[in-house]
Design a protein around this motif. Structure first.
Motif, short mmCIF file in Angstrom:
data_model
loop_
_atom_site.label_atom_id
_atom_site.label_comp_id
_atom_site.label_asym_id
_atom_site.label_seq_id
_atom_site.Cartn_x
_atom_site.Cartn_y
_atom_site.Cartn_z
N GLU A 1 33.67 0.69 28.19
CA GLU A 1 34.30 1.58 27.20
C GLU A 1 33.93 3.04 27.44
N TYR A 2 32.68 3.27 27.79
CA TYR A 2 32.18 4.63 28.00
C TYR A 2 32.98 5.34 29.10
N ILE A 3 33.26 4.63 30.15
CA ILE A 3 33.87 5.25 31.33
C ILE A 3 35.39 5.24 31.29
N LYS A 4 35.96 4.38 30.42
CA LYS A 4 37.41 4.15 30.41
C LYS A 4 38.22 5.44 30.25
N GLU A 5 37.84 6.29 29.35
CA GLU A 5 38.63 7.48 29.04
C GLU A 5 38.18 8.73 29.81
N GLY B 1 27.66 13.58 26.62
CA GLY B 1 27.98 12.26 27.16
C GLY B 1 26.77 11.54 27.70
N ILE B 2 25.88 12.27 28.32
CA ILE B 2 24.66 11.69 28.88
C ILE B 2 23.75 11.20 27.75
N ILE B 3 23.64 11.98 26.70
CA ILE B 3 22.82 11.58 25.55
C ILE B 3 23.38 10.30 24.94
N GLU B 4 24.69 10.23 24.78
CA GLU B 4 25.33 9.03 24.23
C GLU B 4 25.00 7.81 25.09
N PHE B 5 25.14 7.96 26.41
CA PHE B 5 24.87 6.87 27.35
C PHE B 5 23.41 6.43 27.26
N LYS C 1 21.14 6.98 24.93
CA LYS C 1 20.78 6.44 23.61
C LYS C 1 21.16 4.97 23.52
N ALA C 2 22.37 4.65 23.95
CA ALA C 2 22.83 3.26 23.92
C ALA C 2 21.97 2.39 24.82
N HIS C 3 21.63 2.88 26.00
CA HIS C 3 20.85 2.08 26.94
C HIS C 3 19.40 1.89 26.47
N VAL C 4 18.85 2.87 25.80
CA VAL C 4 17.51 2.70 25.21
C VAL C 4 17.56 1.59 24.17
N GLU C 5 18.59 1.59 23.34
CA GLU C 5 18.75 0.56 22.32
C GLU C 5 18.96 -0.82 22.94
N PHE C 6 19.76 -0.88 24.03
CA PHE C 6 19.99 -2.16 24.70
C PHE C 6 18.70 -2.71 25.31
N ARG C 7 17.90 -1.85 25.91
CA ARG C 7 16.63 -2.29 26.49
C ARG C 7 15.70 -2.84 25.41
N ALA C 8 15.76 -2.25 24.22
CA ALA C 8 14.92 -2.73 23.12
C ALA C 8 15.30 -4.15 22.71
N LYS C 9 16.57 -4.50 22.91
CA LYS C 9 17.04 -5.85 22.59
C LYS C 9 16.69 -6.85 23.67
#
Length: 167
Positions: free
Chosen positions: A90-94, A62-66, A68-76
């Motif tokens: 969405e990540y935290i919802k379930e 779960g941490i890797i997923e989080f 990875k997404a945040h690294v990609e968002f920072r790149a944008k």
């Protein structure tokens, strides 16, 4: 996503329960403990396995997923801000309360400030307006007040118990 055509470096992480994860270097470097490991072991080979004795596979995934997404968002840059909010929701919802606690312990050990801030805010929101009994159960805290002591506290601080949601 390699920068300037360079090959991606893969970091190997081994969890307390023996699972081996292959993580892209930019994502692994989100973990301060991994960054420190490589700072202290500058001569570490590319196939070096970083042991994570206080983290099991489920929260690490779960941490890797989080991260990875945040690294990609920072790149944008600024363009990814709305995506971050949507992803986080969405990540935290379930996630169950138990999963959240495991994620917090792992994110704390790995020293991932951004994720730790997000998770603690999520816990605070889940506990907002909850009863003392709910909070005790959430954290596994045993009530050490006698019924008389608890009643006295409730009378003295009656205002603190107003507006509490049903559990």
């Amino acid at each position: 996503m390699s920068e300037l055509g360079q090959a991606k470096r893969i970091i190997f992480l081994k969890t307390a329960d023996g699972q081996l994860f292959e993580v892209d270097e930019p994502v692994a470097m989100e973990f301060e403990i991994v960054k420190s490991f490589f700072d202290e072991n500058e001569d570490a080979a590319d196939d070096t396995v970083v042991p994570l004795p206080n983290v099991s596979a489920e929260p690490l995934a779960g941490i890797i997923e989080f991260c990875k997404a945040h690294v990609e968002f920072r790149a944008k840059g600024a363009a990814g801000k709305d995506e971050v909010k949507k992803f986080n929701a969405e990540y935290i919802k379930e996630k169950s309360n138990e999963q959240l606690k495991e994620l917090i312990l792992a994110a704390n050990y790995l020293n991932i400030k951004e994720m730790l801030d997000f998770l603690t805010e999520t816990i605070a929101n889940r506990l907002k307006n909850k009863s003392v009994e709910y909070v005790r159960a959430f954290f596994g805290i045993e009530n050490d007040f006698t019924p008389q002591e608890e009643e006295a506290v409730r009378k003295e601080y009656e205002w603190a118990f107003e507006g509490v949601d049903e559990d």
